[in-house]
Enzyme design. Structure first.
Site, PDB file in Angstrom:
ATOM      1  CB  SER A 199      -8.884  -3.016  -0.443  1.00 46.18           C
ATOM      2  OG  SER A 199      -8.528  -4.084  -1.292  1.00 46.18           O
ATOM      3  CG  HIS A 227      -7.369   0.287   1.656  1.00 57.14           C
ATOM      4  ND1 HIS A 227      -8.297   0.888   0.841  1.00 57.14           N
ATOM      5  CD2 HIS A 227      -6.636  -0.517   0.848  1.00 57.14           C
ATOM      6  CE1 HIS A 227      -8.144   0.462  -0.403  1.00 57.14           C
ATOM      7  NE2 HIS A 227      -7.134  -0.397  -0.426  1.00 57.14           N
ATOM      8  CE  LYS A 257      -5.918   2.409  -1.750  1.00 56.59           C
ATOM      9  NZ  LYS A 257      -4.711   2.643  -2.585  1.00 56.59           N
TER      10      LYS A 257
END
Length: 407
Positions: A199, A227, A257
Site C-alpha cells: 500500500s 489492495h 477498498k
C-alpha cells in the site's frame, strides 16, 4: 499516593515535536471529490467551502457512491436488517453473507470463502488460528500480518521486500538450523505471508517465484490481496492475474477498498474455512458483518467484473504516472498506487500542503510509516476521475513542486 496512570500530555507533546501528530479531517462524502472540515478535535466540524479532488483514497473503482451499490445496501437493510445482531455462529449468519461468500469463492477460484468484520480481523484471526511454527514474512507486510504473527506466538523470519531469493535463503537457513539442532524440519508448520500489492510502495509481490520457493520446502502460502481484490482478472487479484489459485493455499482480502464496503474475507479450501469458523477468535467473538455491507460488497464485485471500471482505472493510472514522470518526479511501484518519492521529510510535507492549497488531496507519508529518507506523496487515482481531474492533479503537483524547489 503515586499516580499510576499515563502521561498522555507528554505523549502528545512528543508527537508534536517530532511532526508525527495527526488529526481527523472529516469529509462530506466518500467519492472522487468532496468538502473537507478542518481538524476540530471533539467539536462539531465545519466544512470548508472549497471542494477538493481526492487522490488519497483506496476507493479505487469509485463505487462508494455508485447507485447500484447503494441500492443493494438499502435493499439488504430493508429486508434483512441494518446489523447482524450477533456472531455468525449464533444468529448473525444470513443469506446475504452466504451470497457474498459464494461470489468471492467463485472469483478467487476456491472451494469456499469466509467474510470477517474487517480486513484486520481476517489477517489476525487466520494467522493466529493456524498457529504456524514459523512465519516467513515480507519486511513491508501490513501491520495486521505482523500482529497476527505475534498473536500466533510464531517464530517470524523476515525476508527482503519482494525478494524471492531472500525468502529462499531464509527457508534454507531455517531447514539447516532445525537439522543442526536435531529437529526434523518436516515436523514444523511453515507459512509464507505476503501482500500482493503493497500500500505504501505500490510494488507487486513476485508471487510465482514465492510459490516456487514454498513448494521446494513444503510451506504454505498466504497472500493478502487487500489492495488488489476487484482490480485484476475477472474482478480478482494478482493471484488470479497470474493464474496461481492452485498454488496459494490462503487468499485474504478486504471489502473496504475497491469493493466500496467494509470488512474482510479469507478464501481457500472447505477445510480451511471450517477451521476458521471454529478457531479464528476474531470471527467467533465478533458480531457478523452488517448485512448492508455484505450486500454492497457483492454488488461492487459484480460491477468490478462486468463493467468498464477496471479498465478506466488503469487508464487513469497510466495517464497520471506518465504525467508525473514527465515532470521529473520519481514514481515508485507498478500498481494503481503511485508513491511520488521526495526523500526529505520537510519537503514532502511542504509539497503535500502546496498540493492541498490547490484543492487536491494527496497525503505526505513519512517515517515511521516508511524508512527514513524515503518520505513520499501517496497518489491513488480512482476510476471515476475524469481527464480534467487528472490534469488538475498534475497541474497541482507541477505548481507545488516548483514552489518547494523540487522541479
Amino acid at each position: 499516593m503515586a499516580d499510576r496512570g499515563f502521561d498522555l500530555e507528554d505523549r502528545l507533546e512528543t508527537l508534536e515535536e517530532t511532526d508525527l501528530k495527526r488529526a481527523l479531517s472529516p469529509v462530506d462524502r466518500v467519492a472522487e471529490r468532496g468538502y473537507f472540515g478542518e481538524p476540530s478535535g471533539g467539536d462539531l466540524p465545519v466544512l470548508e467551502t472549497a471542494e477538493a479532488l481526492v487522490f488519497a483514497s483506496n476507493n479505487y473503482l469509485g463505487l462508494t457512491d455508485d447507485q447500484r451499490v447503494q441500492d443493494a445496501a438499502r435493499q439488504a437493510a430493508a429486508t434483512v436488517g441494518t446489523g447482524a445482531g450477533a456472531s455468525r455462529l449464533v444468529t448473525g449468519d444470513t443469506m446475504v453473507h452466504r451470497d457474498l461468500e459464494r461470489l468471492l469463492a467463485e472469483v478467487k477460484g476456491t472451494e469456499r470463502a469466509l467474510a470477517f468484520s474487517s480486513g484486520y480481523a481476517a489477517n489476525v484471526g487466520t494467522i493466529a488460528a493456524l498457529e504456524p511454527d514459523v512465519v516467513f514474512s515480507d519486511e513491508l507486510n501490513h501491520a495486521s500480518i505482523i500482529d497476527g504473527c505475534r498473536l500466533a506466538d510464531a517464530e517470524t523470519a523476515v525476508y527482503d521486500h519482494c525478494d524471492a531469493a531472500s525468502l529462499r535463503s531464509q527457508l534454507e537457513e531455517r531447514a539447516r538450523t532445525a537439522t543442526r539442532d536435531g529437529r526434523d524440519p518436516a515436523d514444523e508448520s511453515w507459512l509464507i505471508v505476503t501482500d500482493s500489492v503493497f500500500s505504501m510502495d505500490g510494488t507487486v509481490a513476485p508471487l510465482e517465484a514465492i510459490c516456487d520457493a514454498a513448494e521446494s520446502f513444503g510451506a504454505w502460502v498466504m497472500v493478502d490481496e487487500a489492495h488488489a481484490t476487484g482490480l485484476y482478472a475477472n474482478g480478482g487479484g494478482v493471484v488470479q492475474a497470474e493464474g496461481l489459485e492452485d498454488r496459494v493455499q490462503i487468499q485474504m482480502g478486504t471489502l473496504s477498498k475497491a469493493l466500496a464496503s467494509q470488512g474482510g474475507y479469507v478464501a481457500g479450501s472447505a477445510a480451511l474455512i471450517e477451521c476458521l469458523v471454529n478457531d479464528a477468535r476474531s470471527f467467533v467473538f465478533s458480531t457478523g458483518l452488517a448485512p448492508p455491507a455484505a450486500a454492497a460488497a457483492s454488488e461492487a464485485l459484480h460491477v468490478a467484473r462486468h463493467s468498464g471500471a477496471r479498465e478506466q482505472l488503469w487508464e487513469n493510472v497510466a495517464h497520471l504516472r506518465d504525467g508525473l514522470e514527465s515532470m521529473g518526479f520519481e514514481v515508485l511501484g507498478e500498481s494503481q498506487i503511485l508513491p511520488v518519492l521526495v526523500g526529505d521529510r520537510t519537503d514532502t510535507i511542504d509539497l503535500a500542503e502546496g498540493i492541498r492549497e490547490r484543492d487536491v488531496v494527496a497525503p505526505a507519508i513519512r517515517p515511521p510509516t516508511v524508512p527514513e529518507g524515503t518520505s513520499r506523496i501517496r497518489v491513488a487515482p480512482m476510476a471515476t476521475h475524469d481527464e480534467d481531474d487528472i490534469i488538475t492533479c498534475l497541474e497541482a503537483f507541477s505548481a507545488a513542486g516548483e514552489e518547494v524547489g523540487l522541479l
